[in-house]
Design a protein around this motif. Structure first.
Motif, PDB file in Angstrom:
ATOM      1  N   VAL A   1     -11.555  12.866   1.246  1.00 37.06           N
ATOM      2  CA  VAL A   1     -12.185  12.535   2.641  1.00 37.06           C
ATOM      3  C   VAL A   1     -13.173  11.474   2.632  1.00 37.06           C
ATOM      4  O   VAL A   1     -14.466  11.325   2.349  1.00 37.06           O
ATOM      5  CB  VAL A   1     -12.890  13.659   3.431  1.00 37.06           C
ATOM      6  N   LEU A   2     -12.852  10.572   3.571  1.00 33.78           N
ATOM      7  CA  LEU A   2     -13.524   9.301   3.122  1.00 33.78           C
ATOM      8  C   LEU A   2     -14.467   9.271   4.309  1.00 33.78           C
ATOM      9  O   LEU A   2     -13.706   8.677   5.828  1.00 33.78           O
ATOM     10  CB  LEU A   2     -12.514   8.443   2.758  1.00 33.78           C
ATOM     11  N   GLY A   3     -15.905   9.373   4.599  1.00 29.11           N
ATOM     12  CA  GLY A   3     -16.488   9.260   6.312  1.00 29.11           C
ATOM     13  C   GLY A   3     -16.350   8.018   6.751  1.00 29.11           C
ATOM     14  O   GLY A   3     -15.866   6.763   6.169  1.00 29.11           O
ATOM     15  N   ALA A   4     -16.764   7.948   7.793  1.00 28.91           N
ATOM     16  CA  ALA A   4     -16.408   6.605   8.906  1.00 28.91           C
ATOM     17  C   ALA A   4     -17.456   5.264   8.217  1.00 28.91           C
ATOM     18  O   ALA A   4     -18.283   5.770   7.587  1.00 28.91           O
ATOM     19  CB  ALA A   4     -16.974   6.619  10.632  1.00 28.91           C
ATOM     20  N   GLY A   5     -17.030   4.183   7.807  1.00 27.47           N
ATOM     21  CA  GLY A   5     -17.033   2.880   7.799  1.00 27.47           C
ATOM     22  C   GLY A   5     -17.591   2.913   5.745  1.00 27.47           C
ATOM     23  O   GLY A   5     -18.098   1.931   5.629  1.00 27.47           O
ATOM     24  N   THR A   6     -16.279   3.785   5.188  1.00 25.65           N
ATOM     25  CA  THR A   6     -16.495   3.309   3.735  1.00 25.65           C
ATOM     26  C   THR A   6     -15.901   2.711   3.397  1.00 25.65           C
ATOM     27  O   THR A   6     -15.313   2.014   3.592  1.00 25.65           O
ATOM     28  CB  THR A   6     -16.754   4.585   3.325  1.00 25.65           C
TER      29      THR A   6
ATOM     30  N   ALA B   1       0.947  -1.056  -0.085  1.00 29.42           N
ATOM     31  CA  ALA B   1      -0.165  -0.024   0.023  1.00 29.42           C
ATOM     32  C   ALA B   1       1.155   1.153   0.039  1.00 29.42           C
ATOM     33  O   ALA B   1       1.856   1.335   0.462  1.00 29.42           O
ATOM     34  CB  ALA B   1      -0.904  -0.235   0.791  1.00 29.42           C
ATOM     35  N   GLN B   2       0.469   2.554  -0.731  1.00 25.80           N
ATOM     36  CA  GLN B   2       1.242   3.417  -0.934  1.00 25.80           C
ATOM     37  C   GLN B   2       0.537   4.549  -0.359  1.00 25.80           C
ATOM     38  O   GLN B   2      -0.657   4.949  -0.581  1.00 25.80           O
ATOM     39  CB  GLN B   2       0.755   3.561  -2.158  1.00 25.80           C
ATOM     40  N   ILE B   3       1.390   5.424   1.195  1.00 25.73           N
ATOM     41  CA  ILE B   3       0.479   6.345   1.531  1.00 25.73           C
ATOM     42  C   ILE B   3       0.947   7.709   1.602  1.00 25.73           C
ATOM     43  O   ILE B   3       2.374   7.626   1.752  1.00 25.73           O
ATOM     44  CB  ILE B   3       0.180   5.985   2.797  1.00 25.73           C
ATOM     45  N   GLY B   4       0.352   8.466   1.150  1.00 25.91           N
ATOM     46  CA  GLY B   4       0.820   9.934   1.305  1.00 25.91           C
ATOM     47  C   GLY B   4       1.659  11.008   2.828  1.00 25.91           C
ATOM     48  O   GLY B   4       1.325  10.187   3.404  1.00 25.91           O
ATOM     49  N   LYS B   5       1.577  11.920   2.115  1.00 33.32           N
ATOM     50  CA  LYS B   5       2.137  12.656   3.792  1.00 33.32           C
ATOM     51  C   LYS B   5       0.870  13.114   4.046  1.00 33.32           C
ATOM     52  O   LYS B   5      -0.628  13.071   3.272  1.00 33.32           O
ATOM     53  CB  LYS B   5       2.808  13.877   2.980  1.00 33.32           C
ATOM     54  N   ARG B   6       0.764  13.954   5.286  1.00 30.05           N
ATOM     55  CA  ARG B   6       0.003  14.167   6.104  1.00 30.05           C
ATOM     56  C   ARG B   6      -1.067  12.993   5.953  1.00 30.05           C
ATOM     57  O   ARG B   6      -2.587  13.829   6.656  1.00 30.05           O
ATOM     58  CB  ARG B   6      -0.319  15.303   5.555  1.00 30.05           C
ATOM     59  N   VAL B   7      -1.450  12.112   6.116  1.00 30.65           N
ATOM     60  CA  VAL B   7      -2.725  11.646   5.477  1.00 30.65           C
ATOM     61  C   VAL B   7      -3.152  11.095   7.184  1.00 30.65           C
ATOM     62  O   VAL B   7      -1.839  10.261   7.769  1.00 30.65           O
ATOM     63  CB  VAL B   7      -2.688  10.062   4.506  1.00 30.65           C
ATOM     64  N   HIS B   8      -4.219  10.913   7.668  1.00 28.13           N
ATOM     65  CA  HIS B   8      -4.828  10.402   8.634  1.00 28.13           C
ATOM     66  C   HIS B   8      -5.462   8.827   8.597  1.00 28.13           C
ATOM     67  O   HIS B   8      -6.974   8.915   7.727  1.00 28.13           O
ATOM     68  CB  HIS B   8      -5.631  11.447   9.236  1.00 28.13           C
TER      69      HIS B   8
ATOM     70  N   GLU C   1      -3.324   8.972  -2.056  1.00 31.58           N
ATOM     71  CA  GLU C   1      -1.914  10.182  -2.396  1.00 31.58           C
ATOM     72  C   GLU C   1      -2.199  10.963  -0.583  1.00 31.58           C
ATOM     73  O   GLU C   1      -2.917  10.953   0.404  1.00 31.58           O
ATOM     74  CB  GLU C   1      -2.494  11.092  -3.162  1.00 31.58           C
ATOM     75  N   ASP C   2      -1.797  12.591  -0.894  1.00 31.88           N
ATOM     76  CA  ASP C   2      -1.719  13.298   0.948  1.00 31.88           C
ATOM     77  C   ASP C   2      -2.644  14.042   0.568  1.00 31.88           C
ATOM     78  O   ASP C   2      -4.222  14.264  -0.099  1.00 31.88           O
ATOM     79  CB  ASP C   2      -0.702  14.621  -0.038  1.00 31.88           C
ATOM     80  N   ASP C   3      -2.124  14.201   2.053  1.00 39.46           N
ATOM     81  CA  ASP C   3      -3.619  14.801   2.802  1.00 39.46           C
ATOM     82  C   ASP C   3      -4.921  14.612   2.906  1.00 39.46           C
ATOM     83  O   ASP C   3      -5.664  15.127   2.510  1.00 39.46           O
ATOM     84  CB  ASP C   3      -3.798  16.251   2.090  1.00 39.46           C
ATOM     85  N   VAL C   4      -5.167  12.899   2.878  1.00 44.48           N
ATOM     86  CA  VAL C   4      -6.016  12.789   2.702  1.00 44.48           C
ATOM     87  C   VAL C   4      -6.685  11.978   3.628  1.00 44.48           C
ATOM     88  O   VAL C   4      -6.114  11.711   5.305  1.00 44.48           O
ATOM     89  CB  VAL C   4      -6.238  11.127   2.050  1.00 44.48           C
ATOM     90  N   LEU C   5      -8.346  11.986   4.240  1.00 41.75           N
ATOM     91  CA  LEU C   5      -8.776  11.645   5.913  1.00 41.75           C
ATOM     92  C   LEU C   5      -9.358  10.078   5.109  1.00 41.75           C
ATOM     93  O   LEU C   5     -10.422  10.494   4.857  1.00 41.75           O
ATOM     94  CB  LEU C   5      -9.528  12.742   6.443  1.00 41.75           C
TER      95      LEU C   5
END
Length: 289
Positions: A208-213, A157-164, A186-190
């Motif tokens: 932004v992916l809401g809870a449970g997506t 898996a590839q995770i960008g910068k400042r991801v939560h 990518e970067d800055d994704v929640l």
């Protein structure tokens, strides 16, 4: 990190690539090759330090580096079961993939409580890991990202910068088939709590992916603002566009017995694109980092 375009030139990474492909093509006979262990150790170090990665962005498009995934599979092929112990816990795994150990100078914060990172995963400085969480081999996680409790980052898996990655988020791994696209964020994704992203998904910056997506390559996504249905096309991944805000939804089944029974199917929905109100509600707290 050396890009794939650099590998057309003579370089240590290009030589390593050629050796990994040669050893992978040997199949089970790779175990008998005298260079296999030393070349794999060199490969694993390059993967762990971020010199190479399973996928990378070139000219605005993501490209899978198949040979890197072949190298990981080679490690499983030539490895032997070994016992490992740490803080009273014991494990049995392939000796080619020991757990990673971090020091203060790595600038990776791993809070006590049962987390684990496998060798062959790149974890950039300034990352925060809340317990318990797990990062598998081949994953690439860039600076400023937070991995919350019970979150999983799967192989490659590839995770960008400042991801939560919020609590219990599951980022699926993919090693086989070797040319399959891993999950890319990518970067800055929640990524909200209890989200699941599996094979062949690309989440572009600031989404932004809401809870449970839940997303997979075969999942249709209903884009309300643009009145379109987004699907993976050809051999490409399912793409969640920049700034999209995605939440779980449902769509009615309109034919047959299912319609009579009033059944519906799970459907992720893009309800809007990020605005100032969204930014304020998901602002990350720098003090936690």
């Amino acid at each position: 990190m050396q890009s794939a375009s650099d590998l057309t030139k003579s370089s240590p990474i290009a030589e390593l690539q050629a050796e990994i492909i040669r050893l992978f093509d040997l199949g089970p006979k790779a175990r008998e090759d005298g260079k296999a262990r030393s070349k794999f150790d060199q490969f694993l170090n390059a993967l762990t330090t971020g010199q190479i990665r399973a996928a990378e962005k070139q000219n605005g498009r993501w490209k899978v580096n198949t040979w890197v995934k072949q190298g990981i599979l080679l490690g499983f092929r030539i490895g032997e079961l070994a016992e490992w112990s740490s803080s009273g816990l014991s494990f049995v795994d392939k000796d080619t993939f020991p757990a990673r150990y971090f020091r203060v100078e790595d600038r990776v914060r791993i809070v006590p409580g049962g987390s684990s990172v496998r060798s062959g995963a790149y974890v950039a400085p300034s990352i925060v890991c809340m317990p318990p969480m797990y990062i598998n081999v081949g994953a690439y996680i860039d600076e400023g990202t937070m991995i919350d409790s019970h979150a999983l980052v799967g192989s490659c898996a590839q995770i960008g910068k400042r991801v939560h990655l919020s609590a219990a988020a599951q980022i699926g791994g993919v090693l086989e088939p070797v040319n399959a696209s891993p999950v890319i964020i990518e970067d800055d994704v929640l990524i909200g709590g209890n989200c699941g992203l599996y094979e062949g998904c690309l989440v572009q910056s600031r989404a932004v992916l809401g809870a449970g997506t839940i997303l997979t390559r075969s999942t249709p996504v209903y884009d309300i603002p643009n009145a379109t249905i987004r699907r993976a096309e050809g051999g490409g991944p399912l793409v969640i566009p920049q700034n999209a805000v995605v939440v779980p939804g449902a769509r009615a089944i309109t034919r047959g017995k299912a319609a009579e029974w009033g059944l519906s199917l799970y459907t992720p929905v893009i309800v809007k694109y990020r605005d100032a109100k969204t930014d304020a509600s998901i602002e990350l707290e720098d003090l936690l980092r």
